[in-house]
Design a protein around this motif. Structure first.
Motif, PDB file in Angstrom:
ATOM      1  N   TYR A  30      39.910  36.021  30.691  1.00 22.20           N
ATOM      2  CA  TYR A  30      40.135  35.312  31.943  1.00 22.20           C
ATOM      3  C   TYR A  30      41.636  35.268  32.209  1.00 22.20           C
ATOM      4  O   TYR A  30      42.414  34.948  31.313  1.00 22.20           O
ATOM      5  CB  TYR A  30      39.602  33.889  31.861  1.00 22.20           C
ATOM      6  N   THR A  47      40.668  34.391  38.137  1.00 23.95           N
ATOM      7  CA  THR A  47      40.214  33.145  38.744  1.00 23.95           C
ATOM      8  C   THR A  47      41.199  32.714  39.814  1.00 23.95           C
ATOM      9  O   THR A  47      42.404  32.876  39.663  1.00 23.95           O
ATOM     10  CB  THR A  47      40.079  32.039  37.694  1.00 23.95           C
ATOM     11  N   VAL A  96      35.627  33.517  40.779  1.00 22.60           N
ATOM     12  CA  VAL A  96      35.949  34.329  39.607  1.00 22.60           C
ATOM     13  C   VAL A  96      35.475  35.745  39.907  1.00 22.60           C
ATOM     14  O   VAL A  96      34.303  35.958  40.186  1.00 22.60           O
ATOM     15  CB  VAL A  96      35.270  33.806  38.326  1.00 22.60           C
TER      16      VAL A  96
END
Length: 128
Positions: A30, A47, A96
């Motif tokens: 991420y 994100t 996301v």
């Protein structure tokens, strides 16, 4: 008898190589800083939030959906997704996207949205 052990060793070696390859392919990190997203060549999960002032575009001929996304620092990038607009996209508080940044755009393979109404009821119930 000896061939049986060689054959078993080859099967175990192929299995370990295959598991190592699958582990590296599924290990997607991420990233919430778009400068890092734009500088890497690996697939990442970026994100951020949809920039509502810059409306999204749907191209029915090429079957693509594109929109501008910003990170927590205000950096923006254009996201192109080959598919239809996800459910609850317009009411999402965060997005996301999974994919790679190439040729000035983020090419998303998957889009996840966080719907605020889904979490409002949980916070109301948890405060009781």
């Amino acid at each position: 008898m000896k061939n049986k052990y060689i054959f078993g060793g080859i099967i175990i070696a192929v299995f370990l190589v295959l598991m190592g390859y699958l582990f590296t392919q599924s290990n997607i990190e991420y990233v919430d800083d778009f400068n890092k997203v734009m500088s890497t060549e690996k697939s990442v999960k970026a994100t951020g939030s949809w920039v509502k002032e810059k409306n999204y575009q749907i191209d029915n001929q090429n079957k693509t959906f594109s929109f501008m996304m910003s990170d927590h620092n205000g950096n923006q990038m254009k996201v192109i997704y080959e598919g239809s607009i996800p459910n609850n996209f317009e009411s999402a508080t965060s997005v996301v996207v999974t994919g790679k940044y190439q040729n000035g755009y983020f090419h998303a393979k998957d889009i996840l949205t966080k719907c605020p109404s889904k979490y409002e009821e949980q916070t109301a119930n948890s405060s009781l």
